[in-house]
Write an enzyme that holds these catalytic residues in place. Sequence first.
Site, short mmCIF file in Angstrom:
data_model
loop_
_atom_site.label_atom_id
_atom_site.label_comp_id
_atom_site.label_asym_id
_atom_site.label_seq_id
_atom_site.Cartn_x
_atom_site.Cartn_y
_atom_site.Cartn_z
N HIS A 1 5.61 6.41 11.44
CA HIS A 1 5.08 6.25 10.08
C HIS A 1 4.20 7.48 9.85
O HIS A 1 2.97 7.41 9.86
CB HIS A 1 4.28 4.95 10.01
CG HIS A 1 3.88 4.51 8.64
ND1 HIS A 1 4.11 5.27 7.52
CD2 HIS A 1 3.26 3.38 8.21
CE1 HIS A 1 3.64 4.61 6.46
NE2 HIS A 1 3.12 3.48 6.86
N LYS B 1 24.79 -7.31 -1.15
CA LYS B 1 26.21 -7.55 -1.38
C LYS B 1 27.07 -6.84 -0.35
O LYS B 1 28.28 -6.77 -0.48
CB LYS B 1 26.59 -7.07 -2.80
CG LYS B 1 25.82 -7.77 -3.88
CD LYS B 1 26.22 -7.24 -5.25
CE LYS B 1 25.33 -7.81 -6.34
NZ LYS B 1 25.48 -7.09 -7.59
N ARG C 1 11.58 3.50 3.43
CA ARG C 1 11.10 2.60 4.49
C ARG C 1 12.28 1.73 4.88
O ARG C 1 12.99 1.19 4.03
CB ARG C 1 9.95 1.73 3.98
CG ARG C 1 9.61 0.62 4.96
CD ARG C 1 8.30 -0.03 4.67
NE ARG C 1 7.19 0.84 5.02
CZ ARG C 1 5.94 0.43 5.14
NH1 ARG C 1 5.65 -0.84 4.93
NH2 ARG C 1 4.97 1.27 5.46
N ARG D 1 0.80 -1.22 0.00
CA ARG D 1 0.00 0.00 0.00
C ARG D 1 0.83 1.27 0.00
O ARG D 1 0.67 2.16 -0.83
CB ARG D 1 -0.80 0.03 1.31
CG ARG D 1 -2.25 0.22 1.23
CD ARG D 1 -2.77 -0.20 2.60
NE ARG D 1 -2.05 -1.40 3.02
CZ ARG D 1 -2.46 -2.62 2.76
NH1 ARG D 1 -3.57 -2.81 2.15
NH2 ARG D 1 -1.75 -3.67 3.15
N THR D 2 1.74 1.38 0.96
CA THR D 2 2.49 2.61 1.15
C THR D 2 3.33 2.91 -0.09
O THR D 2 3.39 4.03 -0.57
CB THR D 2 3.38 2.50 2.40
OG1 THR D 2 2.52 2.17 3.50
CG2 THR D 2 4.11 3.78 2.70
C1 NCD Z 1 1.60 -0.48 8.38
C2 NCD Z 1 3.11 -0.48 8.39
O1 NCD Z 1 3.74 -1.05 7.53
O2 NCD Z 1 3.61 0.14 9.31
N1 NCD Z 1 1.03 -0.67 7.14
C3 NCD Z 1 1.02 0.35 6.24
O3 NCD Z 1 1.90 1.15 6.15
N2 NCD Z 1 -0.08 0.43 5.46
C4 NCD Z 1 0.99 -1.30 9.40
C5 NCD Z 1 1.25 -2.77 9.41
O4 NCD Z 1 2.13 -3.29 8.73
O5 NCD Z 1 0.56 -3.43 10.18
#
Ligand code: NCD
Length: 309
Positions: free
Chosen positions: A137, A87, A109, A59-60
């Site tokens: 986040h 590597k 991320r 999603r993100t």
């Molecule tokens: C979350 C995350 O990755 O922190 N999901 C997201 O970003 N949509 C929450 C999760 O993984 O439960």
Amino acid sequence: MSELSVNHLLGIKYLTLKDIDLIFKTADHFKEVINRPIKKVPSLRDITIANLFFEDSTRTRLSFELAEKRLSADVVNFSAASSSVKKGETLIDTVNNILAMKVDMVVMRHPNPGAGIFLSKHVDASIINAGDGTHEHPTQALLDSYSIRERLGEVKGKKVLIVGDILHSRVALSNIFALKLQGAEIKVCGPKTLIPKYIESLGVTVETNLIKALEWCDVANMLRVQNERMEISYFPSTREYTQQFGLNKQILDSLKKEIIVMHPGPINRGVEITSDVADSKQAIILDQVQNGVAIRMAAIYLLASKIKR
Ligand code: NCD
């Protein structure tokens, strides 16, 4: 013209209420744009953005990429699984190589808390934290508050319940900071082992009885249990977790008021919420996803306008 107080979006912790208001106002505009037949604006035609994902995401990652493309930025994608990180390359070297290709902004991320903060001190690009381990986040918390505001008119004074794995959740921490800043009341609920001891010092109350907590709230944000971050068992079994902290339709219908149900995704259907709750009118899970694109467009646009060239 107003601008953000920060040059990077590393966490809600570093934002002011004015920043949040500005992001929301800008997102209102972009939400209108993405509902047009032509969903694209030329605002960032001269900006190149690298999406660096050192941890899984669906999603993100899609949401950031869409937001960038709808702003007409040039986009490069990188995922740790198919890169030289395997590597032995260090984070700084990886990023410096990417920056040598003249990237203006990095969306990252990373499994390590503070990875974005570290990067912002070492590279000359605007950094957006798309989730750093169990820490923050920020864009998720912004889109969550924005979705509450859209449904209930405002966030101030609303009672928001966060249920589940508070200990390992960056979504919980960023939501707590964002909701506090906007004047919401916050309660957390979950197994005692998954509620950090310091939580009350953040101005949050704790309730271990789910029904009582649900009777209190206007909004329930049901988090996923972060099994991938657990080295030990924090509760006896998934079945027992669901019995005590899972939300089903019967519970939802028995409450005295009609609450709103949120989930950041990915959902484990039948664990933290049942399918009939996830698909009910009270759930705003897909609104959250839609708002995510507008919020990320706003954050990227506002940060890009601060880049000095
Ligand atoms: C979350 C995350 O990755 O922190 N999901 C997201 O970003 N949509 C929450 C999760 O993984 O439960």
